[in-house]
Design a protein around this motif. Sequence first.
Motif, PDB file in Angstrom:
ATOM      1  N   ILE A  15      41.049  31.354  37.591  1.00  0.00           N
ATOM      2  CA  ILE A  15      40.153  32.190  36.810  1.00  0.00           C
ATOM      3  C   ILE A  15      40.905  33.439  36.420  1.00  0.00           C
ATOM      4  CG2 ILE A  15      37.956  33.344  36.769  1.00  0.00           C
ATOM      5  CD1 ILE A  15      37.004  31.473  38.858  1.00  0.00           C
ATOM      6  N   PHE A  16      40.996  33.691  35.129  1.00  0.00           N
ATOM      7  CA  PHE A  16      41.796  34.810  34.662  1.00  0.00           C
ATOM      8  C   PHE A  16      40.897  35.967  34.332  1.00  0.00           C
ATOM      9  CE2 PHE A  16      44.048  30.945  33.584  1.00  0.00           C
ATOM     10  CZ  PHE A  16      45.228  31.173  34.232  1.00  0.00           C
ATOM     11  N   GLY A  17      40.958  36.992  35.123  1.00  0.00           N
ATOM     12  CA  GLY A  17      40.227  38.180  34.822  1.00  0.00           C
ATOM     13  C   GLY A  17      41.253  39.195  34.507  1.00  0.00           C
ATOM     14  N   LEU A  18      41.955  39.605  35.504  1.00  0.00           N
ATOM     15  CA  LEU A  18      43.247  40.211  35.325  1.00  0.00           C
ATOM     16  C   LEU A  18      44.109  39.009  35.591  1.00  0.00           C
ATOM     17  CD1 LEU A  18      42.430  43.206  37.497  1.00  0.00           C
ATOM     18  CD2 LEU A  18      43.204  43.364  35.185  1.00  0.00           C
ATOM     19  N   PRO A  19      44.873  38.557  34.690  1.00  0.00           N
ATOM     20  CA  PRO A  19      45.497  37.247  34.748  1.00  0.00           C
ATOM     21  C   PRO A  19      45.636  36.751  36.189  1.00  0.00           C
ATOM     22  CG  PRO A  19      46.613  38.650  33.231  1.00  0.00           C
ATOM     23  CD  PRO A  19      45.510  39.454  33.826  1.00  0.00           C
ATOM     24  N   THR A  20      45.498  35.494  36.452  1.00  0.00           N
ATOM     25  CA  THR A  20      45.136  35.041  37.785  1.00  0.00           C
ATOM     26  C   THR A  20      45.973  33.935  38.393  1.00  0.00           C
ATOM     27  OG1 THR A  20      43.345  34.497  36.346  1.00  0.00           O
ATOM     28  CG2 THR A  20      42.747  35.370  38.390  1.00  0.00           C
ATOM     29  N   HIS A  21      45.716  33.672  39.694  1.00  0.00           N
ATOM     30  CA  HIS A  21      46.380  32.541  40.341  1.00  0.00           C
ATOM     31  C   HIS A  21      45.386  31.490  40.741  1.00  0.00           C
ATOM     32  CE1 HIS A  21      48.141  30.650  44.081  1.00  0.00           C
ATOM     33  NE2 HIS A  21      48.809  30.164  43.079  1.00  0.00           N
ATOM     34  N   LYS A 128      50.747  32.737  29.936  1.00  0.00           N
ATOM     35  CA  LYS A 128      50.778  34.133  29.503  1.00  0.00           C
ATOM     36  C   LYS A 128      49.633  34.941  30.105  1.00  0.00           C
ATOM     37  CE  LYS A 128      52.845  33.051  24.995  1.00  0.00           C
ATOM     38  NZ  LYS A 128      52.668  33.150  23.518  1.00  0.00           N
ATOM     39  N   ASP A 129      48.839  34.309  30.969  1.00  0.00           N
ATOM     40  CA  ASP A 129      47.613  34.947  31.444  1.00  0.00           C
ATOM     41  C   ASP A 129      47.737  35.646  32.797  1.00  0.00           C
ATOM     42  OD1 ASP A 129      46.033  34.351  29.274  1.00  0.00           O
ATOM     43  OD2 ASP A 129      45.524  32.374  30.026  1.00  0.00           O
ATOM     44  N   PHE A 130      48.881  35.550  33.451  1.00  0.00           N
ATOM     45  CA  PHE A 130      48.996  36.164  34.766  1.00  0.00           C
ATOM     46  C   PHE A 130      49.433  37.616  34.686  1.00  0.00           C
ATOM     47  CE2 PHE A 130      49.698  31.626  35.505  1.00  0.00           C
ATOM     48  CZ  PHE A 130      48.676  31.402  36.397  1.00  0.00           C
ATOM     49  N   ALA A 131      50.191  37.952  33.654  1.00  0.00           N
ATOM     50  CA  ALA A 131      50.678  39.325  33.495  1.00  0.00           C
ATOM     51  C   ALA A 131      50.462  39.740  32.054  1.00  0.00           C
ATOM     52  CB  ALA A 131      52.157  39.419  33.862  1.00  0.00           C
ATOM     53  N   SER A 141      47.906  39.928  38.260  1.00  0.00           N
ATOM     54  CA  SER A 141      46.872  39.646  39.249  1.00  0.00           C
ATOM     55  C   SER A 141      46.877  38.184  39.646  1.00  0.00           C
ATOM     56  CB  SER A 141      45.480  40.031  38.733  1.00  0.00           C
ATOM     57  OG  SER A 141      45.058  39.120  37.756  1.00  0.00           O
ATOM     58  N   VAL A 142      46.480  37.952  40.870  1.00  0.00           N
ATOM     59  CA  VAL A 142      46.399  36.609  41.441  1.00  0.00           C
ATOM     60  C   VAL A 142      45.098  36.531  42.226  1.00  0.00           C
ATOM     61  CG1 VAL A 142      47.457  34.969  43.039  1.00  0.00           C
ATOM     62  CG2 VAL A 142      48.895  36.485  41.654  1.00  0.00           C
ATOM     63  N   PRO A 143      44.187  35.590  41.910  1.00  0.00           N
ATOM     64  CA  PRO A 143      42.947  35.521  42.665  1.00  0.00           C
ATOM     65  C   PRO A 143      43.153  34.956  44.053  1.00  0.00           C
ATOM     66  CG  PRO A 143      42.983  33.816  41.020  1.00  0.00           C
ATOM     67  CD  PRO A 143      44.226  34.626  40.842  1.00  0.00           C
ATOM     68  N   LYS A 144      42.171  35.148  44.891  1.00  0.00           N
ATOM     69  CA  LYS A 144      42.276  34.708  46.275  1.00  0.00           C
ATOM     70  C   LYS A 144      42.239  33.186  46.371  1.00  0.00           C
ATOM     71  CE  LYS A 144      37.335  34.855  47.320  1.00  0.00           C
ATOM     72  NZ  LYS A 144      36.295  35.444  48.193  1.00  0.00           N
ATOM     73  N   VAL A 145      42.726  32.674  47.523  1.00  0.00           N
ATOM     74  CA  VAL A 145      42.706  31.243  47.794  1.00  0.00           C
ATOM     75  C   VAL A 145      41.335  30.865  48.302  1.00  0.00           C
ATOM     76  CG1 VAL A 145      43.713  29.406  49.189  1.00  0.00           C
ATOM     77  CG2 VAL A 145      45.143  31.276  48.359  1.00  0.00           C
ATOM     78  N   SER A 146      40.780  29.782  47.762  1.00  0.00           N
ATOM     79  CA  SER A 146      39.495  29.334  48.246  1.00  0.00           C
ATOM     80  C   SER A 146      39.637  28.768  49.651  1.00  0.00           C
ATOM     81  CB  SER A 146      38.941  28.290  47.299  1.00  0.00           C
ATOM     82  OG  SER A 146      38.585  27.136  47.940  1.00  0.00           O
ATOM     83  N   SER A 147      38.602  28.984  50.457  1.00  0.00           N
ATOM     84  CA  SER A 147      38.635  28.468  51.831  1.00  0.00           C
ATOM     85  C   SER A 147      38.556  26.950  51.804  1.00  0.00           C
ATOM     86  CB  SER A 147      37.467  29.040  52.640  1.00  0.00           C
ATOM     87  OG  SER A 147      36.250  28.700  52.028  1.00  0.00           O
ATOM     88  N   THR A 148      39.441  26.307  52.529  1.00  0.00           N
ATOM     89  CA  THR A 148      39.435  24.851  52.637  1.00  0.00           C
ATOM     90  C   THR A 148      39.795  24.471  54.062  1.00  0.00           C
ATOM     91  OG1 THR A 148      40.553  22.837  51.932  1.00  0.00           O
ATOM     92  CG2 THR A 148      41.762  24.867  51.675  1.00  0.00           C
ATOM     93  N   GLY A 149      39.109  23.476  54.587  1.00  0.00           N
ATOM     94  CA  GLY A 149      39.250  23.144  56.002  1.00  0.00           C
ATOM     95  C   GLY A 149      40.641  22.735  56.404  1.00  0.00           C
TER      96      GLY A 149
END
Length: 637
Positions: A15-21, A128-131, A141-149
């Motif tokens: 999800i790119f808000g401030l370009p994302t991971h 081109k969306d990360f920076a 910007s890099v978004p957080k990692v989703s929780s996975t078991g």
Amino acid sequence: MIRKAFYLLFTLLLIFGLPTHTFAQNKAEEGKEFSTSYDVTYDVGEDGVTTVTEKVSLKNLTSQYYATQFSLTIGSTKIDNVSASDSSGPLETKVEQKGTSTTLSVKFNQQVVGIGKVLPWTLKFTSKDFASRQGKIWEVSVPKVSSTGNLEDYNLTLSVPVSFGAPTTITPTPVKESSDFGKLFLSFNKTQLQEQGVLANFGDKQLFDFDLAFHLENPKLVPIITNIALPPDTEYQDVVFSRIDPKPINVTVDDDGNYLAWYNLSRNQKLDVRVVGSAKLYVNSKAKNPVLINELKIKYLQPEKYWESNHLSIKTKLAEILGNQTSASNLEKARLIHRWIAQNLQYNSKRLSDSSVERLGSVTALTNPTQAVCMEFTDLFIALARAAGIPARELDGYAYTANPELRPLSLSRDILHAWPEFWDDSKGWVMIDPTWESTTGGVDYFNKLDLNHFVFVVKGFSSEQPVPAGSYKYAGQDSHDVKVTFAENDFLGKAQLDVTINTPNPILAGLPGKIKISIVNLGNAGQQSSDLKVSANSISILGNLKTSGSMPAFGHGDFEFDLRTKSLLDSFNDTITVEVAGQKFTKEVEIKPLIIFRSFPFVLIGIIAGLGGIYFAVLGAFIYRKRYMIRQQSKKS
């Protein structure tokens, strides 16, 4: 051994808000069949194009299944140069774009059969969306990692050109930082990225030019005085004004710090006002020793129309959010509230299709979490914060976004965004954005806001007033009245005070007198409140020290001081000195005794005649009353 081919679907929603991971989520039988480890590199180029390399280790945890395919969904259309490989060579990849999302599918060449067997493979792509360079700054910007078991490990290295400049902020703090070959390397681990995404700013200020139009109308049959709200100076921004046309009769500052330009409108008059200037935004607050007096703290805790902090549902939800953290600091309580809102409200862009978006308020937002736009995220935070005893208020203004689908703007065609701020005794006012943290999948908009939020108005005492630029329109008018662009040239804001000293000429000795001080700010920037001191060599100035108050550009203030001389016979020249904001202004004055004036005999005769008239009037009334009483007694006898 029973072996079943298993279609392994990993959904990686970028999800790119401030370009994302990325964050990975295993959909395979609740994640019990396979575990994964990631070693991820984001290599940002000089032009902002980022090469993403994902080294993945896929481990089989069962003897019944094996993976055949990997699927990755990215919330962006700017994905190029996709490739994948393992030890045996290239892997077949498929790219499918639908709407604003891109799905990458990877087909494995070999089967991972048997418990504990591991398949290492690599996925690469560019975006081109990360920076992005935004005016004077670079943002990564890099978004957080989703929780996975079964996410065993996740390590991220962010590589940024040193030519971007020294980082102003990096959130969270990297576990390791180094530089080599013209690159800055920032390392983060699984624990950090499960809590929040990475947000790095390179550059400590942002510059904007603005051109705002205000359309005022008086439909009444009598003249009125009205105002418009100009972009104010805040703890995070400085504003200069190069033009306000037509000039207002005054510009004042309200208790929230808003600049209000005042105009007289005659009956049925329409008036177009144009305001041109520049703004400088800072990453860190300008307040060195922030203080909020108790009177204002109390006001910033009061319920308002859209901030129903005293409503039972708000109080109940607050208790649920805080849990056993009721004794935590205001900063930690605000963090918990912000996180809950970002995770539980859902942005509904369909509401923006209406010509007029109805504001729901905090209670309705709480009971309709899927119908939120930025106003509901903001209103609900303020209501919950105030219910928790945290002073909070609303900010409305311009917010730059490269991707409005994922960093949405939703107040109107002109008033682009709303976000809250809360008070912390050590930090002062802290701006946050729960809307964008929600829509960007966890990019951190709590610990440090970006340099894209330009404040037009502050709403603290009222949830409705003042209204920001873009809201001043004639009935039925639909026009773009807000123009904000990045500026290249820095500016120097400077207040320029001009003081006029008005006194009687001459000053009559022995009689009470007044000095009137008029201060006008002729500069392009506001002047902070300072001491206003009036003094003279021989004349006595009563209460000679006052506070000037904040004075915006194009604003003025009037002050009065009482003066006295020692006797009726004083005759001398003196100098009155006014000191304000480190500047001195003087005026030569003349003091003369009252008796030297030609009019003095007539004045004296008039005073004597007046006193005589009063004496004879009282005497006549006394004689009349005496005679009246005698007549009454005679009648009785």
